[in-house]
Scaffold this motif. Structure first.
Motif, short mmCIF file in Angstrom:
data_model
loop_
_atom_site.label_atom_id
_atom_site.label_comp_id
_atom_site.label_asym_id
_atom_site.label_seq_id
_atom_site.Cartn_x
_atom_site.Cartn_y
_atom_site.Cartn_z
N ILE A 351 22.83 162.63 46.51
CA ILE A 351 23.87 163.66 46.42
C ILE A 351 23.70 164.69 47.54
N ALA A 352 22.48 165.16 47.72
CA ALA A 352 22.22 166.19 48.73
C ALA A 352 22.57 165.70 50.14
N SER A 353 22.20 164.45 50.44
CA SER A 353 22.46 163.94 51.79
C SER A 353 23.93 163.62 52.01
N VAL A 354 24.64 163.24 50.96
CA VAL A 354 26.09 163.03 51.08
C VAL A 354 26.79 164.36 51.32
N LEU A 355 26.40 165.41 50.58
CA LEU A 355 27.04 166.71 50.75
C LEU A 355 26.78 167.29 52.15
N SER A 356 25.65 166.98 52.72
CA SER A 356 25.34 167.51 54.05
C SER A 356 26.02 166.74 55.16
N GLY A 357 26.57 165.58 54.83
CA GLY A 357 27.20 164.76 55.86
C GLY A 357 26.25 163.80 56.54
N ARG A 358 25.00 163.78 56.11
CA ARG A 358 24.03 162.88 56.72
C ARG A 358 24.24 161.45 56.27
N VAL A 359 24.76 161.27 55.05
CA VAL A 359 25.06 159.95 54.50
C VAL A 359 26.52 159.94 54.08
N ALA A 360 27.22 158.86 54.41
CA ALA A 360 28.65 158.76 54.09
C ALA A 360 28.87 157.88 52.86
N LEU A 361 29.82 158.25 52.04
CA LEU A 361 30.25 157.42 50.93
C LEU A 361 31.30 156.42 51.42
N PRO A 362 31.47 155.31 50.70
CA PRO A 362 32.60 154.43 51.00
C PRO A 362 33.92 155.16 50.76
N SER A 363 35.00 154.55 51.14
CA SER A 363 36.31 155.16 50.87
C SER A 363 36.57 155.21 49.37
N GLN A 364 37.52 156.04 48.99
CA GLN A 364 37.87 156.15 47.57
C GLN A 364 38.26 154.79 47.01
N GLU A 365 39.02 154.03 47.77
CA GLU A 365 39.48 152.72 47.33
C GLU A 365 38.30 151.77 47.14
N GLU A 366 37.37 151.80 48.08
CA GLU A 366 36.20 150.92 47.97
C GLU A 366 35.33 151.28 46.77
N MET A 367 35.17 152.58 46.51
CA MET A 367 34.39 153.00 45.34
C MET A 367 35.06 152.54 44.05
N MET A 368 36.38 152.68 43.97
CA MET A 368 37.10 152.25 42.77
C MET A 368 36.97 150.74 42.57
N GLU A 369 37.03 149.99 43.65
CA GLU A 369 36.88 148.53 43.55
C GLU A 369 35.49 148.18 43.03
N ASP A 370 34.48 148.89 43.49
CA ASP A 370 33.12 148.65 43.02
C ASP A 370 33.00 148.95 41.53
N ILE A 371 33.59 150.05 41.09
CA ILE A 371 33.55 150.42 39.67
C ILE A 371 34.25 149.37 38.82
N GLU A 372 35.43 148.95 39.26
CA GLU A 372 36.20 147.96 38.50
C GLU A 372 35.44 146.64 38.40
N ALA A 373 34.78 146.24 39.50
CA ALA A 373 33.99 145.01 39.47
C ALA A 373 32.81 145.16 38.49
#
Length: 456
Positions: A351-373
């Motif tokens: 969480i900390a590294s994502v908020l700082s911009g050091r680590v990127a999350l996938p796109s919203q669509e990709e995250m939703m696809e992962d959750i649905e799977a």
């Protein structure tokens, strides 16, 4: 030229183990942190409270709520080496007032968390006796409004304390409020007219009140195992009902002449009797629900984006981020049947590294696809929705995935093996596993690893 890191203003809700390590990791990453804690001290669920709720199964929102679910005799169900944070091992202290056991009592865990907070100066970030009553998006949808209620002590004990409400805006909110307060009870046919007493393990403290009683205990997880054995020394009879055993099950528990394991309850009758699916009928005094807890976030207003449905908090990417609101709201500590503190640490680093911009999350669509799977995989395996956050054996894969996102060390092999040894021992020797440890080589590996890491 590298992109500069972002420093966010972050509200952390809760100063238990997950909130403490989240605050540390956020500050390490350069964020500004305020931790909201409704109680007078850190520790969360590890703060023992001898009081119990007067009407624990009531739905009245005005009832007295006790946040701790600890019972007086509780000891950890994992070895202390397994429980500790990566760079702050949970090692025995030489002080005679401390508990040096491999599976220490709850007070020792609280002292460890207090020492952790002092070591990393976390209490400087905590607002005690401050309850978060509302978290919601501000109008532009990019920040969060946090409304908190500060309890002010009154000099006159006859007068109820007054409360001061504060509205603030934060870039991000990390929810670390735990999930061991809101009791989850079994649904039983006829229970509304059953004349006996009902209670939940949330309100169990000592076995004395069960003297000479016939007790039906529902559940077969760690707390149920502990409590059933403790009260069996006081109660006339203890009948353990579990939905995880076959319908015909009826067997005396080894080492006890007054405790039996049953299949689940079929129904109860208004004469006080309890009917099991195995056909047995028992006239009982007490039904004790050791049936777990509900996820509950009454302060969170997400416009229906985050919901709790049959104990599934979702939709969440990897049990942490709701894709539509990521990364500006997140959860630490939802998964269960895990090694908790180490998982909290890795989730917090991510969480900390994502908020700082050091680590990127996938796109919203990709995250939703992962959750649905993920949800589809649970359905295909006939896993009920309420087990969404039960990681069990997949926890090690999950923790190593988190570590890879952050670029840090994964789950140590010795910690994994100690976890498995402990779980197997708990099944084979439920009365003795805490005081019977034969795997000395794993302790040596743990101590060698601690020495290497803490000397860096």
């Amino acid at each position: 030229m590298p992109t500069p890191l972002i420093s966010a203003n972050v509200a952390v809700i809760g100063a238990g183990a997950s909130g403490l390590v989240a605050a540390r990791e956020l500050r390490r990453e350069g964020h500004k942190v305020v931790v909201f804690e409704r109680e007078t001290q850190i520790g969360g669920t590890w703060v023992y409270d001898p009081r119990v709720e007067t009407d624990p199964l009531s739905l009245d929102p005005s009832r007295m709520i006790i946040h701790s679910s600890l019972y007086s005799s509780l000891r950890t169900n994992l070895p202390r080496e397994v429980m500790g944070f990566r760079d702050y091992p949970f090692i025995p202290k030489t002080d005679k007032t401390r508990d040096p056991r491999r599976y220490p009592g709850h007070r020792e865990v609280l002292l460890y968390l207090q020492e952790f907070a002092r070591e990393f100066e976390i209490e400087d970030m905590v607002r005690f006796e401050t309850e978060v009553v509302h978290v919601g998006l501000v109008e532009d949808g990019k920040k969060w409004k946090v409304k908190s209620k500060k309890k002010s002590a009154s000099n006159d004990v006859e007068v109820a304390p007054d409360f001061r409400v504060v509205d603030e805006t934060y870039d991000s909110v990390v929810i670390c409020s735990g999930h061991f307060t809101e009791a989850r009870t079994a649904e039983i046919s006829g229970i509304s007219s059953w004349p006996g007493k009902q209670m939940h393990s949330h309100n169990y403290r000592i076995p004395g009140p069960f003297l000479d009683q016939v007790v039906i205990l529902i559940g077969n997880a760690t707390s149920a195992i502990d409590i059933s054995r403790e009260i069996a020394h006081f109660a006339k009879e203890v009948h353990v009902a579990s939905r995880s055993v076959a319908d015909e099950t009826y067997q005396e528990q080894p080492g006890y002449d007054n405790m039996w394991l049953h299949s689940m309850i079929e129904s109860v009758r208004d004469d006080g009797s309890v009917v099991f699916r195995n056909g047995r009928v028992v006239l009982a005094d007490i039904i004790l629900h050791c049936t777990g807890y509900k996820y509950n976030f009454p302060f969170l207003e997400s416009n229906g984006i985050v919901t709790v449905d049959d104990n599934r908090v979702g939709p969440l990417y990897k049990h942490v981020f709701p894709p539509v609101l990521a990364p500006f709201i997140s959860f630490v500590g939802l998964p269960w049947k895990v090694v908790p503190f180490r998982m909290f640490e890795l989730q917090s680093k991510w969480i900390a590294s994502v908020l700082s911009g050091r680590v990127a999350l996938p796109s919203q669509e990709e995250m939703m696809e992962d959750i649905e799977a993920f949800y589809l995989s649970l359905e295909a395996s006939n896993i009920p929705k309420r087990y969404t956050h039960n990681l069990a054996d997949s926890q090690f894969e999950y923790n190593n995935w988190l570590a890879a996102q952050c670029g840090c060390e994964g789950f140590e092999e010795w910690r994994k093996q100690m976890y498995y040894v402990s779980c197997n021992s708990r099944l084979l020797r439920p009365d003795a596993y805490r005081d019977d440890w034969d795997e000395g080589h794993l302790i040596m590996e743990a101590n060698n690893d601690f020495a290497k890491y803490t000397s860096k």
